[in-house]
Every structure is written in structure tokens, then in C-alpha cells.
Write a protein that holds these residues in place. Sequence first.
Motif, short mmCIF file in Angstrom:
data_model
loop_
_atom_site.label_atom_id
_atom_site.label_comp_id
_atom_site.label_asym_id
_atom_site.label_seq_id
_atom_site.Cartn_x
_atom_site.Cartn_y
_atom_site.Cartn_z
N ASP A 1 -5.61 -2.02 -0.93
CA ASP A 1 -6.39 -0.85 -1.34
C ASP A 1 -6.70 0.05 -0.16
OD1 ASP A 1 -6.41 -1.61 -3.99
OD2 ASP A 1 -8.43 -2.46 -3.93
N GLU B 1 2.28 1.73 -3.54
CA GLU B 1 1.27 2.20 -4.48
C GLU B 1 0.90 3.66 -4.21
OE1 GLU B 1 -2.10 -0.33 -5.01
OE2 GLU B 1 -0.90 -2.13 -5.36
N LYS C 1 -3.42 1.97 0.78
CA LYS C 1 -3.12 2.98 -0.24
C LYS C 1 -3.99 4.22 -0.04
CE LYS C 1 -3.28 3.83 -5.23
NZ LYS C 1 -4.29 4.90 -5.12
N THR C 2 -5.30 4.00 0.14
CA THR C 2 -6.21 5.12 0.34
C THR C 2 -5.95 5.81 1.67
OG1 THR C 2 -7.87 3.93 -0.96
CG2 THR C 2 -8.65 5.77 0.38
N GLY D 1 0.81 -1.21 0.00
CA GLY D 1 0.00 0.00 0.00
C GLY D 1 0.84 1.26 0.00
N ARG E 1 -6.09 -8.01 -1.54
CA ARG E 1 -6.28 -6.78 -2.31
C ARG E 1 -7.09 -5.77 -1.52
NH1 ARG E 1 -4.24 -2.91 -4.86
NH2 ARG E 1 -2.85 -4.53 -5.67
N TYR E 2 -8.08 -6.20 -0.75
CA TYR E 2 -8.82 -5.26 0.10
C TYR E 2 -7.86 -4.51 1.02
CZ TYR E 2 -13.59 -7.02 -0.91
OH TYR E 2 -14.79 -7.33 -1.49
N VAL F 1 -13.65 -0.63 0.30
CA VAL F 1 -13.33 -1.83 1.05
C VAL F 1 -14.40 -2.05 2.13
CG1 VAL F 1 -11.67 -2.91 2.61
CG2 VAL F 1 -10.86 -1.60 0.64
N ALA G 1 -12.05 3.84 -0.17
CA ALA G 1 -11.26 2.79 -0.85
C ALA G 1 -12.14 1.73 -1.48
CB ALA G 1 -10.30 2.15 0.14
#
Length: 505
Positions: free
Chosen positions: A486, A312, A489-490, A309, A482-483, A432, A430
Motif C-alpha cells: 500500500d 497496482e 502504490k501510494t 505496488g 500489505r502495509y 500505513v 496510504a
Amino acid sequence: MKVPPSPPQDATKFCEFVTASPTPFQAVENLTSKLEKNGFKRISEKNIDLNSFKSGSKLFYTRNQSSLVAFTLPNKISSENKKKNNTSISFAVGHLDSPCLKIRPISKKSKLGYLQVGCELYGGGIWSTWFDRDLSIAGRVIISNNTNNNQGESKYISKLVKIDRPLLRIPTLAIHLDRTINEAFKFNKETEFLPILGLVSDQLNNSNSTGNGNGNGISRSGTPQAFRSGTNTPSKSENENDISKMESKHHPLLLAVLADELGCEVSDIQDFELSLYDTQPSTVGGLSNEFVFSPRCDNLMTSFCTIEGLIEAADNGGNEDTIRCVILFDNEEVGSVSHHGAESNLLPSFVERITQLPEYQNIGYHNLLANSFLVSADMGHAVNPNYENKYEPNHSPYINGGIVIKTNANQRYTSNAQTTFLLRRVAKKAGVPVQEFEIRNDSTCGSTVGPHLSTHVRTVDIGLAQLSMHSIRETAGSHDVRYYIDFFKTYFDSLREIDLDLTVD
């Protein structure tokens, strides 16, 4: 026959990372390699040049080879943020260690013709799951640096080692000798939980065999070569031999395997920190490849996803008011009290260094922490269909259900209304999903690095849902990887903006 969907790419990468990272030492090595490939620069905590802390920098440093600090600095700080002292740090923290067996400082044991290895239990593992597994050894070894040319190189160096073949096994007792074994599997952790390494007769045969004059025979990492103390100690003085005494503390063939893997002589080995690990690789599985079957999901999944994260987020460029920082600690499973654990000065010293920079001197240490936020990320408990009554019905997370907010009124987790409010908004941005976990009143609760770190900075405890936490093989969700990425990252991109919408104090 229906072909199952391909495993999620992020889950496959995670499995590769875990398989290559049997101890915190290898995990740090693999994560720092990933950082360097993505433009992060290594610096040394022992000799940090603050001039390297330039706007837009992507940096990292390690401590003890088993903890990691990685961070990015904003490209610039706006004049408005400087005036209002709005600069902050968005922390994401976790830990790199997992319950395991660690080889004792004196491990040489034998009984009834078997070579045994003395081990100490580390953390709170489900130790019954370690029986009848194909185990091997990994960690770090202090060795003599024979390439030292007296031009500033160290006389001794620390090298990582990972033996990629089964070496040890902890055997169960046959059911014929204990008919109650399926009713209550109990064992003495000191006398009935010793790994076997080999047979005494084979060690005697090897010690009597002959190699060449330098003691170099068949590869020690395949079929162990002959070990002969006299021919394997030409490079050390008598005094140095007296200091290490490794040959009297550990089985010679074990030392020989290590020496071959390290590319050194047995006599070069000065000391080590070695753990046992299960050689079965981590893998994606399940009918639709929805699961991750793996050791050390707790907490390498967080370690992997926070770094992914951060990378990214850094690829999106810097922002004007937020420092992004991942700190991965060691020794969480035993209380975090160490020089490289969460109760060390690793986080405070990082903040102190930031406030020494000209751009941050006006805001100061305490104001910067007051503006900052920390996500304590560890794994959480997924509802187990075989033990439904162990869970509070309204707080029973599911695998592949997204991140889990962990709450405990007695502060074993540090989430509160303020910090969960902010986290939910980050997760929504995000895309999520969010779940909740809280224990039953008739159950006990684990903890994380969060409680101690919350004494410095606002903190929320989160995780991903998994089964069989602290087993030698755990189960998590392949889509949750992936959750998690993401979300982080957010979080790194947007937390400060969301935070400014809330007034508490």
C-alpha cells in the motif's frame, strides 16, 4: 479449540515467491513473469528501441539475469509541467541477493569417505544457522545449445536450475565430542564448514554401474544415474572439452544431477554460478498467523512489495508528470560494486535514456534527477525481546508496526529531514503506520544501496521490521506485507504532488 485466522493473502503470496526464488536469478525470473502477466513488456537493454518508450508504456528489462528495471511512463505530460520542467521519476529500489554459500569454481573435495563440496561464503551471514539444515543447489548454468540450427540462435545459452530436494548438509560435531559447544559455538569457516554431498563408495558404485548406450539411466534428479565421461561427451569437440574441464573440477554425480534437471548431457555443461539454499519452504506462522518464517526476507520482501505496488499503481492508469520506476540490484550484500549492483550505471543509464525521448529532452538529465526522489527499501531490525539492551529504547521497531524510517547521522542510511518529511506524508495518505530505527552509540550499523544512490538523487532509507536478519531462517510480519504494498502504490501515485508542497532549495 479456537481456529486461528487465515493467513493474509499477500503474505501467502510472498512465501510462495520466496520458496520459488532461492537465488537472484530465480527471483528476477519470477518477478518478470509477474510483470508480463500484468501487461508489462520485456525489452532488451542491449538493443533498446526508444520508439517502444511510448506514453503510457509499461516496460522492463534485466541485466545479468540478476537485476531488474521496471517502469511506467505517463499517459501524457501537461503543457504546464513541460513549461515548468516539473517532470520527475519516483524510484523505489532494493536488492535481490542474500548471504549464502556459493559453490567454488573447483569444488571437488573428499575426506574420510565423504564427498564434499567446496564453497565460498557470500556476504555476512549468521553462518552457525546453516549447520544441520537440508540444503540444495540453485542458480544458473551455461550449457551448449544443441537446438542451434544455424539460423541466428546462440551456440551457448544460460539456463536457470533449482534442485527441489535435499542434496547437502553441514554437520555439527556431537556434544559428546565437545562439551563446550553450548558455551561458545566456534568453528573454522574453511575446514569445519564444508557441506557433504554423499559417500565416496556410492560414487564408485554409480561409476561402475551400467546404463544404456547413451548414458541415460535412472533420473539424475531422483537417484543419480551412472556418469561415464566417454559416453556423455559425444556432442563436443576435443577442444571444447579442454576449455570447460568441468568433469575434473566438480563431482561427476553433482554434474549428473544438474544435467538431468536441465535436460541436457553432462558434456553440455560449460560453467555455472550455483548457491546453496535451505529447502524448507517459507511459511506464515505464529499463534494468529502474524509471522512470516522464511529465508531471504532481507531483501526479497522489498523486491516483492515494490513490484506489487508498481503493478497496482499502473492499474490506476498513468499520470501527467511522473515516471514510476523500480530497480532491484544484485550484490548489495558485498558492497554493490559490480556491473549489476547499485554502484553500476544501471540507474544513471535509465535516466539518460529517458532524457533522449522527445518529451523529456527540454528538462535534461540533471534537472530530471533534481526533481526526482528515491526510496531505498531494505529490511530493518525489529526489537528482540531476548536482547532488549541491544536497541536504543526510542528507536525499537515492532513487527507488524508498519514501515521503518532508518536514520544514521554518519550516513550509513541517507534519510534526512526533507526526505523523511515527504515519506511520512506518503505513508499517512496510504494509511500505513511509521516507525523509527536508529542504532545505539555503542553499536555498529549496517547499510543499504541508499548511500551511493543518494549521490544522484534525493533518497530516504526505509524497511520493515524483522528478526534474525541474515539467518538462514528469518522472521517478519505477515500484516506488514500489505502495509509495504500500500505504501509503494501510494508513493508511485502521489509523491510528486506532495513534493511540490515543500520548498527547500
